[in-house]
Every structure is written in structure tokens, then in C-alpha cells.
Write an enzyme that holds these catalytic residues in place. Structure first.
Site, short mmCIF file in Angstrom:
data_model
loop_
_atom_site.label_atom_id
_atom_site.label_comp_id
_atom_site.label_asym_id
_atom_site.label_seq_id
_atom_site.Cartn_x
_atom_site.Cartn_y
_atom_site.Cartn_z
N HIS A 206 0.80 -1.23 0.00
CA HIS A 206 0.00 0.00 0.00
C HIS A 206 0.83 1.28 0.00
O HIS A 206 0.27 2.37 0.03
CB HIS A 206 -0.98 0.02 1.18
CG HIS A 206 -0.31 0.25 2.51
ND1 HIS A 206 0.28 -0.76 3.23
CD2 HIS A 206 -0.12 1.37 3.25
CE1 HIS A 206 0.79 -0.28 4.34
NE2 HIS A 206 0.57 1.02 4.38
C1 UD1 Z 1 -2.17 5.76 5.72
C2 UD1 Z 1 -0.86 6.27 6.26
C3 UD1 Z 1 0.23 5.22 6.11
C4 UD1 Z 1 -0.20 3.91 6.72
C5 UD1 Z 1 -1.55 3.49 6.18
C6 UD1 Z 1 -2.01 2.29 6.95
C7 UD1 Z 1 -0.53 8.69 6.04
C8 UD1 Z 1 0.17 9.75 5.29
N1 UD1 Z 1 -0.40 7.45 5.54
O1 UD1 Z 1 -2.00 5.56 4.33
O2 UD1 Z 1 1.41 5.66 6.76
O3 UD1 Z 1 0.77 2.94 6.41
O4 UD1 Z 1 -2.51 4.55 6.38
O5 UD1 Z 1 -2.99 1.57 6.31
O6 UD1 Z 1 -1.16 8.94 7.04
N2 UD1 Z 1 -9.55 4.84 1.87
C9 UD1 Z 1 -10.75 4.18 1.86
N3 UD1 Z 1 -11.30 3.84 3.06
C10 UD1 Z 1 -10.73 4.11 4.25
C11 UD1 Z 1 -9.51 4.80 4.24
C12 UD1 Z 1 -8.92 5.15 3.04
O7 UD1 Z 1 -11.31 3.90 0.81
O8 UD1 Z 1 -11.30 3.76 5.30
C13 UD1 Z 1 -8.93 5.19 0.55
C14 UD1 Z 1 -9.27 6.60 0.10
O9 UD1 Z 1 -9.41 6.59 -1.29
C15 UD1 Z 1 -8.03 7.39 0.48
C16 UD1 Z 1 -6.91 6.36 0.30
O10 UD1 Z 1 -7.49 5.12 0.70
O11 UD1 Z 1 -7.84 8.52 -0.32
C17 UD1 Z 1 -5.68 6.65 1.14
O12 UD1 Z 1 -6.03 6.80 2.52
P1 UD1 Z 1 -5.09 7.68 3.50
O13 UD1 Z 1 -5.55 7.54 4.90
O14 UD1 Z 1 -4.94 9.07 2.95
O15 UD1 Z 1 -3.66 7.03 3.35
P2 UD1 Z 1 -3.25 5.50 3.36
O16 UD1 Z 1 -2.69 5.17 2.01
O17 UD1 Z 1 -4.34 4.67 3.90
N1 UDP Z 2 -3.43 -5.72 9.01
C1 UDP Z 2 -4.70 -6.28 9.16
N2 UDP Z 2 -5.42 -6.63 8.05
C2 UDP Z 2 -4.92 -6.49 6.80
C3 UDP Z 2 -3.62 -5.92 6.65
C4 UDP Z 2 -2.91 -5.54 7.77
O1 UDP Z 2 -5.17 -6.45 10.29
O2 UDP Z 2 -5.61 -6.84 5.83
C5 UDP Z 2 -2.70 -5.29 10.22
C6 UDP Z 2 -1.29 -5.83 10.37
O3 UDP Z 2 -1.27 -7.07 11.01
C7 UDP Z 2 -0.63 -4.75 11.21
C8 UDP Z 2 -1.28 -3.48 10.73
O4 UDP Z 2 -2.51 -3.89 10.11
O5 UDP Z 2 -0.96 -4.94 12.59
C9 UDP Z 2 -0.39 -2.79 9.75
O6 UDP Z 2 -1.05 -1.76 9.14
P1 UDP Z 2 -0.66 -1.21 7.69
O7 UDP Z 2 0.17 -2.20 6.97
O8 UDP Z 2 -1.91 -0.74 7.07
O9 UDP Z 2 0.17 0.11 8.06
P2 UDP Z 2 1.73 0.39 8.33
O10 UDP Z 2 2.18 -0.47 9.44
O11 UDP Z 2 2.45 0.17 7.04
O12 UDP Z 2 1.73 1.84 8.68
#
Ligand code: UD1
Ligand code: UDP
Length: 355
Positions: A206
């Protein structure tokens, strides 16, 4: 102490769960209030973690939703500032490195409310990652930096932070893992994917650098499809990735993001994990499961130096070589890093209680 605990995105929930539990054991010392910014809001990115981890319902939800980091930051600053004025918090505790972490740290600091940062000091030294800016800025605003691994202490000292504000306490994500791993394995979630325990790979991607360019993501996924001829692969797809992902082939099985218990059970039962996640690099090290990280750098070097993680960058040949090494039984076993013992939240809460 009236303590605002901040969550916003998926990894935050896993980190806050053991802290909320420890705070609840000291009702005379703490009035914890859980604030959800609403950065993640889908049931599969938020609610499921509250159920799986027994996190109390948030006391406040700022409802910021999706948008550019600037839009999200702006909305959090305004809404959390109103809340700080209304609630008069004594301290604000933030975890991790997402937009919500930094936005709430800035708001609190501007209101002279002390900030405590859990998972401080991590550095990838790559400012093209939004998280790296969040890490550096949050640590500079924090009164206490709770650190997961020795490199974090060195990074903070090198940046000139006072030694008194740095506390090496271990990893709260591993507290959650240890509490739940037996229950998670007992679900045998691999059966839902017609896979056998120890005979599949689990994949997550992601990071913007891997998934935001559709052509690049397509090339990575084509490599995974090729590899799936050797080992079936289960790929729960993050919403950011879903937008750019075509239909896939081979034995690469896509699914919706999974709940914590299902995902943890799949990780613990996997032959190997391929990821670009921060937290999953740590969880695989704690579980002793080989992890191949599709990134050029990591802010969590202990997972490579001590644990089971290998950086393969964006190089599919290197990925294939490492998969072959694991399948051939020639991969490093790894050890558990110092203080990843399931007691980190207790150490943090005892420290805060003594302030
Ligand atoms: C965010 C964090 C990242 C983390 C990740 C964990 C920042 C800058 N990034 O990235 O560090 O690793 O979360 O998963 O804070 N969206 C949905 N539903 C949701 C949430 C998001 O559809 O519930 C979609 C939306 O289109 C959104 C995109 O995902 O624009 C990105 O979401 P966002 O929270 O901005 O960043 P992540 O890529 O999730
Ligand atoms: N995780 C989860 N379901 C998923 C993918 C990840 O429960 O489908 C959990 C994973 O075990 C870990 C956390 O989400 O505890 C990590 O989050 P993510 O990879 O979204 O964010 P990051 O750690 O890169 O910020």
C-alpha cells in the site's frame, strides 16, 4: 490525568489497544479519552479492529475522512483544536507516523499541552515518504519519545533531542500480537482460501511508491503472479491499492482487507510474507516468519539486523531469489528484538503515572 489518546489509521488501532487496557487498570491516575480522527473509516479499516482488539468506543470522532494530506491535516487541526479547548486535556498521546499523528501533535503543542509519542525515533532517511516527515516533526514536538528499537534512540540523540525525553520501552504492536496470536491461529483462516498451513505466502502492498503508479503496480503484481506458480499467495488489498489494481491471474488470490485476528492468524501460519507495510515487518520478526519487504529502505532496521526481514526493493529477481532460499530452507531464522516482550504498554503507562 486527563489524557487524550489519538487514533486515525489502521496501524494506530493495534498500537493503542494495549495502552488503553493498561490505562483502564489505573482509574485513580488516569481519565483516558479516545479520539478517532476518522482518517480511516471503512468497517474493514477501522471498526473491525475495535471489535477484535476490545478497544473502547471512541469518546470523540473528528470525522475527517479522506483527502490530500493537507486537507486531512487542516481538518484535524481545526477540529482537534476545538476539542482541546472544550476538554482541557492534561496531555496528548499519539502513536505511529500517520497524518493524524502529526496533526494532533501540532494542535496540542500550539495549545501548550504536553505530547507523548509512542513509536518515536524511527527514520527511513527518505523524505519522499509522507511518514518520514510525520516522524521527524512529531518527535520534535513531543515531550517524551517512547522508542521501539535501539536505532530509534541513536536517531533522536543525533538530532539533538535531550536524553531525558527518550525512553526505550519496546514495541506496543508486539503486546497486541502476543495477546492475540493463539486465538488468531485457532481461526485457521487459511482454510477460507483453500490453502494449507505453512504452504502459502501472504502479501500486502500500500505504499504510494509501489501502488500509486498503475504501470508500476501492474509490473509488481505480474511478478507476484509468476511466483504464485511456486507458492499460492493471499493478498488482502488496501483501499489505496484497490483503485489501481486490475484483475489478477495465477494462484494469487485477492480479498478485502482482513480483520486483525484473521490477518494475524494468516501471518503466523504463512510460509513467508511479502509486504511494504511498516508494522508487518515487525510482526513477522516477532513471529519468526520470513518477511520480504518491497522497499528500498526501512525505518525499522532491527527487523533486518536481528529479525526475519530482508529488503528486496523493487527488484523482482531479488524477490524470486529470496523466495527460493526460503522454500529451500536456507533463510535466516531471526531472533526477537530486545524488549519486544509484551510488556511495553505497561512500561509506558507506569512512566506516565509517575509524572
Ligand atoms: C495511511 C498512512 C500510512 C499507513 C496506512 C495504513 C498517512 C500519510 N499514511 O495511508 O502511513 O501505512 O494509512 O494503512 O497517514 N480509503 C478508503 N477507506 C478508508 C480509508 C482510506 O477507501 O477507510 C482510501 C481513500 O481513497 C483514500 C486512500 O485510501 O484517499 C488513502 O487513505 P489515507 O488515509 O490518505 O492514506 P493511506 O494510504 O491509507
Ligand atoms: N493488518 C490487518 N489486516 C490487513 C492488513 C494488515 O489487520 O488486511 C494489520 C497488520 O497485522 C498490522 C497493521 O494492520 O498490525 C499494519 O497496518 P498497515 O500495513 O496498514 O500500516 P503500516 O504499518 O504500514 O503503517
Amino acid at each position: 490525568m486527563k489524557l487524550a489518546c489519538i487514533v486515525g489509521a489502521r496501524p494506530n488501532f493495534i498500537k493503542i489497544a494495549p495502552i488503553m487496557k493498561e490505562l483502564a487498570r489505573k482509574p485513580d491516575a488516569f481519565q483516558p479519552l479516545l479520539v478517532h480522527t476518522g482518517q480511516h473509516y471503512d468497517g474493514k479499516m477501522s471498526d473491525v479492529f475495535f471489535r477484535d482488539l476490545g478497544i473502547p468506543t471512541p469518546d470523540f470522532n473528528l470525522g475527517v475522512g479522506s483527502g490530500s494530506p493537507a486537507q486531512q491535516t487542516g481538518a484535524i487541526l481545526e477540529r482537534f483544536d476545538d476539542l482541546c479547548v472544550k476538554e482541557n486535556f492534561d496531555r496528548v498521546l499519539v502513536v505511529g507516523d500517520v497524518t493524524s499523528t502529526l496533526a494532533c501533535a501540532i494542535t496540542a503543542a500550539k495549545r501548550w499541552i504536553p505530547v507523548d509519542h509512542v513509536e518515536a525515533g524511527l527514520r527511513s532517511f527518505d523524505r519522499t515518504m509522507p511518514e518520514e516527515i510525520n516522524r521527524v516533526a512529531t518527535d520534535s514536538l513531543a515531550d517524551h519519545c517512547f522508542v521501539t528499537e535501539p536505532a530509534g534512540v541513536q536517531n533522536l540523540l543525533r538530532e539533538g533531542h535531550a536524553p531525558e525525553k527518550i525512553k526505550f520501552v519496546g514495541n506496543v504492536m508486539i503486546d497486541s500480537l502476543r495477546t492475540h496470536v493463539a486465538k488468531a491461529l485457532a481461526l485457521r483462516t487459511w482454510n477460507q482460501f483453500s490453502a494449507a498451513q505453512g504452504a502459502y505466502a501472504l502479501v500486502t502492498l500500500h505504499r504510494p511508491s509501489n501502488v500509486d503508479d498503475p504501470a508500476k503496480l501492474r509490473a509488481l503484481v505480474a511478478g507476484l503472479e509468476r511466483l504464485s506458480a511456486r507458492l499460492p499467495m493471499i493478498f488482502p488489498v488496501h483501499p489505496r491499492t484497490r483503485k489501481n489494481l486490475d484483475v489478477v491471474g495465477g494462484r494469487l488470490t485477492l480479498c478485502e482487507p482482513l480483520g486483525y485476528l484473521e490477518f494475524l492468524g494468516l501471518m503466523a501460519g504463512a510460509k513467508l510474507v511479502i509486504t511494504d507495510s511498516g508494522g508487518i515487518q515487525e510482526e513477522t520478526t516477532a513471529l519468526g516468519i520470513p518477511c520480504l519487504t518491497m522497499r528500498l529502505n526501512t525505518e525499522r532496521p532491527v527487523t533486518v539486523d536481528v529479525g526475519t526481514n530482508t529488503l528486496v526493493g523493487e527488484d523482482l529477481t531479488k524477490l524470486e531469489e529470496q523466495v527460493a532460499a526460503i522454500l529451500g530452507g536456507h533463510y535466516k531464522p531471526g531472533r526477537i528484538p530486545e524488549l519486544w516482550d509484551g510488556q511495553t504498554a505497561r512500561r509506558i503507562v507506569e512512566f506516565l503515572a509517575a509524572l
